[in-house]
Write a protein that holds these residues in place. Structure first.
Motif: not given
Length: 313
Positions: A34-39, A41-42, A287, A291, A294
């Motif tokens: 989840a953290l890697y995906l957030i990092a 995509l973000g 990550a 956020i 944004s």
């Protein structure tokens, strides 16, 4: 291996996951994914928005783009080995591959530190000399700063892999993390590591240490300027532009300093604490930075909402 007193290098090292929780690695991989995906995509979203929004083509957001690229690089450096251990128990990494990963992790960390310093300088100029800001930080100047940051990281860390390759290793090959870190590799050697330890400490203090000191000095000057402003509203408005950057600085520097101190002086620190600090240092900032920016940057938030509206139409 048998060590006969001659020069010896292992063919590979063994990377560790989370000590004592090996049976739960598959479950632990879920928050890591989840953290890697957030990092991923973000930071890609930040780069896309800045590129597509003409009003964001200014120094503050150019530096933010550099930060996003650096965070993407850190994620891509550690993701294969970390998830390889959690999913497939792939602990083995070749000696040269380990040195290569270590070199890029440290370069990207040093670059992130320097970019945060450049962002602090940008905030200082924007608040202290708002009318001169566009003429001081032109697009050409920002590019030169970016190239200087990359060059400084590459040159200062270039001797590290060669200093490690000259060492003799014997017996123990287990690293403390699921990635390669200079003090971690250095401590596996059975030769004199004083040169490695001294050079690593000098480089750390002269780059990341100096960056942190100059960031603090920048904010001291910013606070002095803000205090001199006429109204409370102007003070709050000026400080509000720095909140996201201050958060990014704290998220990056606190775990980095903690990990460096643990590797050099924390011999009695539990392995679990060492591991958690290391993951906090390399995974949490990439990550959280998208956020933070944004939420706190109204310009990025508005550009993101406009992009989402256009996509839904």
């Amino acid at each position: 291996w048998e060590f006969n007193g001659s020069f010896y290098q292992p063919s590979a090292f063994l990377m560790m996951g989370i000590p004592g929780l090996e049976a739960l690695h598959h479950w632990i991989s879920i928050p890591f994914c989840a953290l890697y995906l957030i990092a991923l995509l973000g930071n890609c979203m930040i780069l896309f928005i800045i590129k597509k929004t003409q009003s964001l083509h200014e120094p503050m957001y150019y530096f933010l783009s550099m930060l996003a690229v650096t965070d993407l690089g850190l994620v891509l450096c550690t993701l294969p080995t970390t998830l390889g251990i959690f999913w497939f128990n792939m602990q083995r990494i070749g000696f040269d591959a380990c040195l290569t990963q270590m070199y890029f992790i440290h370069i990207l960390s040093f670059i992130e530190s320097s970019v945060l310093l450049a962002m602090a300088f940008d905030r200082f100029i924007a608040i202290s000399h708002p009318l001169r800001h566009p003429s001081i930080l032109t697009k050409t100047t920002v590019i030169k700063i970016g190239l200087a940051i990359i060059l400084r990281g590459m040159v200062s860390l270039l001797p590290i892999p060669f200093l490690l390759k000259r060492l003799t290793y014997c017996g123990k090959t287990e690293l403390s993390h699921s990635f390669c870190f200079h003090p971690d590799i250095m401590n596996l050697a059975c030769a004199d590591i004083k040169v490695n330890d001294f050079y690593g400490m000098i480089i750390l203090l002269s780059t990341v240490g100096m960056d942190f000191i100059f960031i603090v000095l920048s904010y001291i000057l910013i606070i002095k300027t803000v205090i001199s402003l006429a109204t409370k509203e102007e003070c709050l408005k000026a400080l509000n532009t720095c909140v996201s950057h201050i958060c990014a600085v704290l998220v990056f520097f606190i775990p980095m300093i903690g990990l460096s101190m643990i590797h050099r002086f924390g011999k009695n620190v539990p392995p679990l604490v060492n591991t958690l600090v290391a993951y906090t240092y390399l995974i949490i900032p990439p990550a959280l930075n998208p956020i933070i920016y944004s939420i706190k940057s109204s310009h990025i938030r508005e550009a993101l909402l406009r992009a989402l509206r256009r996509k839904s139409e």
